[in-house]
Write a protein that holds these residues in place. Structure first.
Motif, PDB file in Angstrom:
ATOM      1  N   UNK A 189       0.834  -1.194   0.000  1.00 49.13           N
ATOM      2  CA  UNK A 189       0.000   0.000   0.000  1.00 49.13           C
ATOM      3  C   UNK A 189       0.879   1.260   0.000  1.00 49.13           C
ATOM      4  N   UNK A 190       1.962   1.230   0.770  1.00 52.37           N
ATOM      5  CA  UNK A 190       2.840   2.407   0.864  1.00 52.37           C
ATOM      6  C   UNK A 190       3.562   2.669  -0.465  1.00 52.37           C
ATOM      7  N   UNK A 191       4.004   1.606  -1.148  1.00 49.45           N
ATOM      8  CA  UNK A 191       4.697   1.810  -2.430  1.00 49.45           C
ATOM      9  C   UNK A 191       3.755   2.550  -3.391  1.00 49.45           C
ATOM     10  N   UNK A 192       2.517   2.054  -3.467  1.00 49.33           N
ATOM     11  CA  UNK A 192       1.571   2.663  -4.415  1.00 49.33           C
ATOM     12  C   UNK A 192       1.215   4.072  -3.977  1.00 49.33           C
ATOM     13  N   UNK A 193       1.124   4.285  -2.654  1.00 46.43           N
ATOM     14  CA  UNK A 193       0.831   5.627  -2.154  1.00 46.43           C
ATOM     15  C   UNK A 193       1.960   6.602  -2.526  1.00 46.43           C
ATOM     16  N   UNK A 194       3.210   6.144  -2.428  1.00 42.85           N
ATOM     17  CA  UNK A 194       4.346   7.017  -2.772  1.00 42.85           C
ATOM     18  C   UNK A 194       4.207   7.518  -4.212  1.00 42.85           C
ATOM     19  N   UNK A 195       3.837   6.599  -5.112  1.00 43.25           N
ATOM     20  CA  UNK A 195       3.711   7.021  -6.516  1.00 43.25           C
ATOM     21  C   UNK A 195       2.542   7.978  -6.708  1.00 43.25           C
ATOM     22  N   UNK A 196       1.422   7.709  -6.039  1.00 47.02           N
ATOM     23  CA  UNK A 196       0.276   8.618  -6.197  1.00 47.02           C
ATOM     24  C   UNK A 196       0.582   9.982  -5.578  1.00 47.02           C
ATOM     25  N   UNK A 306      16.437  11.327   2.889  1.00 45.21           N
ATOM     26  CA  UNK A 306      14.968  11.243   2.889  1.00 45.21           C
ATOM     27  C   UNK A 306      14.517  10.001   2.127  1.00 45.21           C
ATOM     28  N   UNK A 307      13.394   9.432   2.546  1.00 44.62           N
ATOM     29  CA  UNK A 307      12.872   8.249   1.842  1.00 44.62           C
ATOM     30  C   UNK A 307      11.349   8.285   1.816  1.00 44.62           C
ATOM     31  N   UNK A 308      10.777   7.565   0.851  1.00 38.82           N
ATOM     32  CA  UNK A 308       9.324   7.377   0.824  1.00 38.82           C
ATOM     33  C   UNK A 308       8.964   6.103   1.565  1.00 38.82           C
ATOM     34  N   UNK A 309       9.822   5.097   1.421  1.00 37.62           N
ATOM     35  CA  UNK A 309       9.592   3.809   2.088  1.00 37.62           C
ATOM     36  C   UNK A 309      10.930   3.284   2.591  1.00 37.62           C
ATOM     37  N   UNK A 474      -2.224  -2.681  -9.716  1.00 41.93           N
ATOM     38  CA  UNK A 474      -1.698  -1.463  -9.084  1.00 41.93           C
ATOM     39  C   UNK A 474      -2.773  -0.707  -8.303  1.00 41.93           C
ATOM     40  N   UNK A 475      -3.895  -1.354  -8.014  1.00 39.23           N
ATOM     41  CA  UNK A 475      -4.922  -0.657  -7.238  1.00 39.23           C
ATOM     42  C   UNK A 475      -4.554  -0.688  -5.759  1.00 39.23           C
ATOM     43  N   UNK A 476      -4.996   0.366  -5.055  1.00 45.44           N
ATOM     44  CA  UNK A 476      -4.665   0.463  -3.629  1.00 45.44           C
ATOM     45  C   UNK A 476      -5.965   0.664  -2.865  1.00 45.44           C
TER      46      UNK A 476
END
Ligand code: FAD
Length: 477
Positions: A189-196, A306-309, A474-476
């Motif tokens: 969920x976090x990976x997809x959130x980072x891209x959105x 800094x990081x997204x995940x 790729x749905x979250x």
């Protein structure tokens, strides 16, 4: 191997709530057993516990399983589920498959009284009158009033281990672990959130770069496999759908040691480092993470990153139950329970406790340390099943446990893997060290073969095939 959020919360409050919960009402379970049947209690539903549960003679033993998870995690496939190569259900098996022959409690064991043969247990469910919307895993333990005790005749301790954080501040709060299917779900969920988030029109390029910086700390098999699976997700699916974000995305694998995959042969380590680097995964060995904060970590050699995940996978820490146990011998370095080669725990007086066995990551055979792997846990469980089933028929089983090393596999991305089988002094021969596609075929066949239920034997190859044809979902939600 790592500490899930549920485990982190539990770990933090366990000490504080121990005395409070002692004061709360404790129920005793003491229903009468069918004549002649003794009660075996299995603690844990992981590789050790679940395999005992599968094989134990349920007609001759009254079997009770106690685990906070209602399922078994097929850990080798967790990294694949975290990026959508497989669906989450492919990597779990329900404990209740064996009910009603087996009694199951969704609960933690908090302590063991070996003299009274009694377990102190705490439900892993929310209190019955709790807000229905509250996450059970995050519910404060001290509000789960109904602790209970459970008697055993024979006990199998298979509670595994937690994730090691080396007390680096902020890891538990800001990093993701990969130990459980729930962790895999949070990561996906976090990976997809980072891209959105990075795709929002008001976000600056610097913020985008930060969000799309994926850091993995720990260059063991789990860290390497997750980095590689993430690489596959980005290159096969995400970049097609977010073409503008591809150039801003980065994967970095950190380790404090001078090499990744320390347990593998040198030639395979070099091959992996070369393959990952060529694919654009940065490998920063001899790097020390000093602190983690929200969205950034402080690396001694680099400063602020800094990081997204951030996925943290730096080895094992003792399970709090094992830590809590007294009057038993433990390994001074790892705090694992020491067992003899019949897998009985050793009491403080040096004598084996013939009613209690310990297997998996929570235990170590005296003077014969084996790696903390599913392979070892599985073989110990099968040995114990044979032993305990003979015991039910009053038969002796004098042979000690012997480990047969079938080798180690690690997926390294882009349909490649490595396979290492120690030669034990003999000359290298067929199938002892493999790399690339052949090793990848071995990797897939090994885990397909090891998949337990027929359902998952159908689901796993089906998802491999579907995602190969149509791409990952790729749905979250
Ligand atoms: C992502 C990942 C990938 C891996 N890949 C591989 C691989 O490819 N090959 C390999 O050989 N090994 C692999 N491993 C290692 C392997 O999963 C472990 O060595 C194995 O799970 C150990 O089995 P176990 O039964 O001791 O512990 P676990 O499988 O961790 O199970 C422990 C069980 O005990 C329960 N429990 C915990 N505390 C309590 C308590 N207080 N009371 C009751 N129950 C409790 C837990 O909920 C869980 O059900 C991997 C591990 C991870 C995390």
């Amino acid at each position: 191997m790592s500490l899930s959020s549920a485990q982190a919360v539990r770990h933090a409050v366990l000490t504080a709530t121990n005395s409070a919960s002692r004061a709360l009402q404790t129920r005793h379970f003491s229903w009468s057993l069918p004549r002649g049947k003794q009660r075996v209690v299995v603690l844990g539903s992981g590789w050790g516990g679940y395999n005992v549960l599968r094989g134990i003679d349920k007609k001759r033993w009254d079997v009770t399983v106690l685990s906070p998870n209602t399922y078994f995690n097929f850990t080798p496939l967790l990294a694949s589920t975290a990026v959508g190569t497989l669906e989450f259900r492919c990597a779990v098996e329900p404990v209740r498959r064996y009910a009603p022959q087996v009694t199951y409690y969704q609960a933690w064991c908090d302590n063991i009284d070996f003299a009274k043969k009694e377990l102190k247990c705490m439900p892993a469910t929310r209190p019955v009158n709790a807000e229905p919307t509250m996450d059970a895993d995050l519910h404060p333990l001290h509000e789960r009033q109904n602790s209970f005790t459970l008697k055993y005749d024979k006990l199998i301790i298979a509670v595994g281990a937690y994730s090691q954080t080396f007390n680096v501040p902020g890891v538990k709060e800001h990093a993701h672990f990969l130990k459980d299917v729930k962790d895999a779900r949070r990561i996906r969920s976090r990976i997809l959130e980072c891209f959105e988030q990075a795709n929002q029109p008001f976000v600056s390029d610097i913020e985008r770069r930060n969000l799309l910086n994926f850091c993995i700390v720990g260059g063991g098999p789990t860290g390497v496999e997750f980095s590689s699976e993430l690489y596959d997700l980005l290159h096969s699916d995400i970049f097609k759908h977010y073409p503008n974000l591809a150039r801003l995305t980065k994967i970095t694998l950190y380790d404090v040691a001078p090499n990744i995959l320390g347990s593998f042969d040198k030639s395979l380590r070099k091959y992996t480092e070369k393959t990952l680097s060529r694919e654009g995964i940065s490998i920063l060995t001899s790097h020390h993470v000093d602190r983690v904060e929200n969205g950034k970590m402080i690396v001694r050699e680099q400063g602020e990153v800094p990081f997204g995940l951030l996925v943290w996978s730096t080895g094992l820490a003792p399970n709090p139950l094992v830590k809590e146990l007294s009057r038993v011998q433990k390994d001074p370095k790892t705090s694992s329970l020491i067992t003899n080669d019949h897998l009985n725990i050793i009491m403080e007086d040096g004598k084996p406790n013939t009613d209690v066995w310990a297997i998996g990551d929570a235990a170590k055979i005296e003077d014969a340390p084996l790696p903390a792997t599913a392979q070892v846990a599985n073989q110990k469980a099968k040995y114990l099943v044979r032993k305990i089933n003979k015991l039910a028929k009053d038969q002796e089983s004098p042979e000690p446990f012997k480990f047969e090393n079938f080798g180690s596999l690690a997926y390294i991305g882009n349909w490649k893997a490595i396979y290492d089988r120690p030669t034990n002094g003999a000359e290298e021969g067929f199938m002892q060290k493999e790399t690339g596609r052949i090793a990848w075929l071995l990797w897939r066949s090994a885990y397909f073969t090891m998949t337990l239920s027929i359902r998952n034997k159908i689901l796993v190859p089906t998802y491999w095939f579907l995602n190969w044809i149509f791409g990952r979902d790729l749905t979250r939600f």
